[in-house]
Design an enzyme around this catalytic site. Structure first.
Site, PDB file in Angstrom:
ATOM      1  N   CYS A  59       2.764   1.487  12.701  1.00  0.00           N
ATOM      2  CA  CYS A  59       3.981   2.198  12.340  1.00  0.00           C
ATOM      3  C   CYS A  59       4.368   3.198  13.416  1.00  0.00           C
ATOM      4  O   CYS A  59       5.534   3.434  13.670  1.00  0.00           O
ATOM      5  CB  CYS A  59       3.788   2.947  11.022  1.00  0.00           C
ATOM      6  SG  CYS A  59       2.972   1.957   9.803  1.00  0.00           S
ATOM      7  N   ASN A 102      -6.929   2.900   9.838  1.00  0.00           N
ATOM      8  CA  ASN A 102      -6.207   1.770  10.435  1.00  0.00           C
ATOM      9  C   ASN A 102      -6.124   1.847  11.958  1.00  0.00           C
ATOM     10  O   ASN A 102      -5.946   0.830  12.615  1.00  0.00           O
ATOM     11  CB  ASN A 102      -4.798   1.686   9.854  1.00  0.00           C
ATOM     12  CG  ASN A 102      -4.086   3.006   9.884  1.00  0.00           C
ATOM     13  OD1 ASN A 102      -4.548   3.974   9.276  1.00  0.00           O
ATOM     14  ND2 ASN A 102      -2.992   3.083  10.606  1.00  0.00           N
ATOM     15  N   GLN A 151      -7.157  -1.195   4.495  1.00  0.00           N
ATOM     16  CA  GLN A 151      -7.810  -1.867   5.619  1.00  0.00           C
ATOM     17  C   GLN A 151      -9.169  -2.458   5.243  1.00  0.00           C
ATOM     18  O   GLN A 151      -9.765  -3.182   6.037  1.00  0.00           O
ATOM     19  CB  GLN A 151      -8.001  -0.881   6.788  1.00  0.00           C
ATOM     20  CG  GLN A 151      -6.706  -0.459   7.449  1.00  0.00           C
ATOM     21  CD  GLN A 151      -6.033  -1.591   8.229  1.00  0.00           C
ATOM     22  OE1 GLN A 151      -6.655  -2.590   8.572  1.00  0.00           O
ATOM     23  NE2 GLN A 151      -4.750  -1.452   8.494  1.00  0.00           N
ATOM     24  N   ALA A 159       0.819  -1.214   0.000  1.00  0.00           N
ATOM     25  CA  ALA A 159       0.000   0.000   0.000  1.00  0.00           C
ATOM     26  C   ALA A 159       0.854   1.266   0.000  1.00  0.00           C
ATOM     27  O   ALA A 159       0.482   2.272  -0.602  1.00  0.00           O
ATOM     28  CB  ALA A 159      -0.930  -0.004   1.213  1.00  0.00           C
ATOM     29  N   THR A 160       2.003   1.222   0.664  1.00  0.00           N
ATOM     30  CA  THR A 160       2.854   2.421   0.704  1.00  0.00           C
ATOM     31  C   THR A 160       3.252   2.809  -0.719  1.00  0.00           C
ATOM     32  O   THR A 160       3.129   3.974  -1.119  1.00  0.00           O
ATOM     33  CB  THR A 160       4.106   2.145   1.566  1.00  0.00           C
ATOM     34  OG1 THR A 160       3.668   1.764   2.872  1.00  0.00           O
ATOM     35  CG2 THR A 160       5.010   3.353   1.656  1.00  0.00           C
TER      36      THR A 160
HETATM   37  C1  LIG Z   1      -4.439   2.399   5.646  1.00  0.00           C
HETATM   38  C2  LIG Z   1      -3.039   1.919   5.398  1.00  0.00           C
HETATM   39  N1  LIG Z   1      -2.362   2.385   4.352  1.00  0.00           N
HETATM   40  C3  LIG Z   1      -1.109   1.984   4.076  1.00  0.00           C
HETATM   41  C4  LIG Z   1      -0.482   1.062   4.872  1.00  0.00           C
HETATM   42  C5  LIG Z   1       0.902   0.591   4.493  1.00  0.00           C
HETATM   43  O1  LIG Z   1       0.753  -0.680   3.917  1.00  0.00           O
HETATM   44  P1  LIG Z   1       1.955  -1.581   3.395  1.00  0.00           P
HETATM   45  O2  LIG Z   1       2.496  -2.245   4.608  1.00  0.00           O
HETATM   46  O3  LIG Z   1       1.317  -2.567   2.453  1.00  0.00           O
HETATM   47  O4  LIG Z   1       2.917  -0.706   2.705  1.00  0.00           O
HETATM   48  C6  LIG Z   1      -1.144   0.542   5.984  1.00  0.00           C
HETATM   49  C7  LIG Z   1      -0.444  -0.394   6.899  1.00  0.00           C
HETATM   50  O5  LIG Z   1      -0.484  -0.240   8.115  1.00  0.00           O
HETATM   51  C8  LIG Z   1      -2.463   0.975   6.248  1.00  0.00           C
HETATM   52  O6  LIG Z   1      -3.140   0.508   7.287  1.00  0.00           O
END
Ligand SMILES: Cc1ncc(COP(=O)(O)O)c(C=O)c1O
Length: 404
Positions: A331, A156, A184, A74-75
């Site tokens: 995080c 999240n 999420q 997602a990042t």
């Molecule tokens: C809403 C949301 N966006 C982005 C992320 C980041 O996801 P990824 O670990 O797949 O990069 C998270 C992870 O905690 C998340 O909850």
């Protein structure tokens, strides 16, 4: 007695479902080909598996396979969406205005702030005390130079679900692109890009019982066709938007997890939200001074974020070693910083430092919930007594004697 420790951090990550794992396994060993090797059986097998996964994800979100870009999570999907749109404006010598909310994951807020540092205009919208953004605020914030609105689908930390379809409709009416980070939401909510009027949508496999380091960005191709400028350059994979050898086993896992989510989400939603309500009812009836963070009904089925007045969350979690719950977001926990999400909801800082996030998922049982409630009540009572007796957080841990 349930098996300890009990995993209650499903918003941080989920286990890979055994069915998903079984489908991935042959792509590590037997069918290990490079999906870009167009001239032999190994490459064809890998490519076919990737294309099947693309169809499975497309079915989950109502898009078409060609509208999907596989990423590392997602990042990266958020980054590609936000920078990709902003860069396309900048390359046309136009400075974009971007709109987002105060309750985004840092994977949206940080790219937005970086673009602001580089000269783009940014509006960060407030939310109400339940964490919801007012679609009217979005409409009022849109200007002629607005390039993109990005609003998280479901938060999240506190689980609040945003009025995504309303925001999608008003962005469409204003001719502004709309992105939602649905990391999420993928496993248990209906996420249909057509019904929601979304132009860009982010998913992450490890939040939906798939593997880590795989994600998807949905990029609309018709009505409107979204143009993104890539963030990296190389072998041209993923139509040049995300070059690099494809993570075939991971992508197979993302596809299988999507298929499973489509099959299971209604049942999961009902069962998991029942467990969440059971936990809340036990905590709120068994203890004074507990408050729910986020929206009472418009929330993720598996999220319960609670403040335990007078009980510092770090000490609480140290004491509750038999429960793997979270404080703040995955995080941010450990950073020592108060949660920006709780701050945006107007939770006072001292209270926000007592927040615990219980993340409930497919593997959670009633027995685990009852145990978690009883242990949380016991630990909160003990810590309150220790604090009242003048002990520090450390002293309060010592009175209990054991670190579980
Ligand atoms: C809403 C949301 N966006 C982005 C992320 C980041 O996801 P990824 O670990 O797949 O990069 C998270 C992870 O905690 C998340 O909850």
């Amino acid at each position: 007695m349930p098996k300890l420790p009990i995993y209650l951090d499903y918003q941080a990550t989920t286990p890979v479902d055994s069915e998903v794992f079984a489908r991935m396994a042959p792509y590590f060993t037997e069918h290990f080909g490079n999906a870009s090797s167009k001239v032999h059986e190994f490459g064809w097998k890998a490519e076919a598996a990737v294309e099947l996964a693309r169809e499975q994800v497309a079915r989950l979100i109502g898009g078409t396979p060609r509208e999907l870009v596989f990423t590392s999570g997602a990042t990266e999907s958020n980054m590609l969406a936000i920078f990709g749109v902003a860069e396309s404006w900048l390359q046309g010598a136009r400075v974009p205005h971007l709109i987002t909310t105060a309750v985004e994951h840092r994977a949206v807020l940080e790219p937005m702030r970086e673009l602001e540092r580089r000269g783009c205009a940014l509006t960060v919208l407030p939310v109400d005390r339940y964490g919801r953004v007012d679609p009217g605020d979005v409409r009022r914030a849109i200007r002629p130079d607005t390039a993109l609105v990005s609003v998280i689908f479901a938060n999240n930390e506190v689980g609040t679900i945003q009025p995504v379809a309303e925001i999608g409709a008003l962005c469409k009416a204003a001719g502004v692109l709309f992105h939602t980070d649905a990391a999420q939401a993928g496993s248990c909510l209906e996420v249909d890009v057509q019904a929601l009027g979304v132009d860009l949508l982010t998913l992450s496999a490890h939040k939906m019982y798939g593997p880590k380091s795989v994600g998807v960005l949905y990029v609309r191709r018709h009505g409107p066709r979204v143009t993104l400028v890539p963030r990296s350059f190389g072998g041209g994979q993923e139509r040049g938007l995300r070059p690099g050898t494809l993570n075939v086993p991971g992508i197979v896992g993302m596809g299988a997890a999507s298929e499973l989510a489509l099959r299971r989400r209604a049942e999961d939603r009902a069962r998991i939200s029942g467990l969440r309500d059971r936990l809340w009812s036990a905590l709120s009836s068994g203890l004074e001074g507990v408050t729910l963070n986020g929206h009472a009904t418009e929330r993720l089925p598996g999220n319960l974020n609670v403040c335990f007045e007078g009980v510092p969350s770090e000490a609480f979690l140290m004491d509750l070693r038999d429960l793997a719950a979270g404080s703040g977001s995955a995080c941010a926990s450990g950073s020592g910083l108060p949660s920006h999400v709780l701050q945006a909801l107007g939770v006072p800082e001292t209270l926000s430092r007592t927040s615990i996030r219980y993340g409930i998922g497919r593997g959670t049982t009633e027995q685990e919930i009852d145990y978690a409630a009883a242990r949380s009540i016991e630990a909160a009572r003990n810590l309150r007594l220790a604090v009242a007796a003048g002990g520090s957080e450390e002293a309060s841990l010592r009175t209990d004697g054991v670190r579980r």
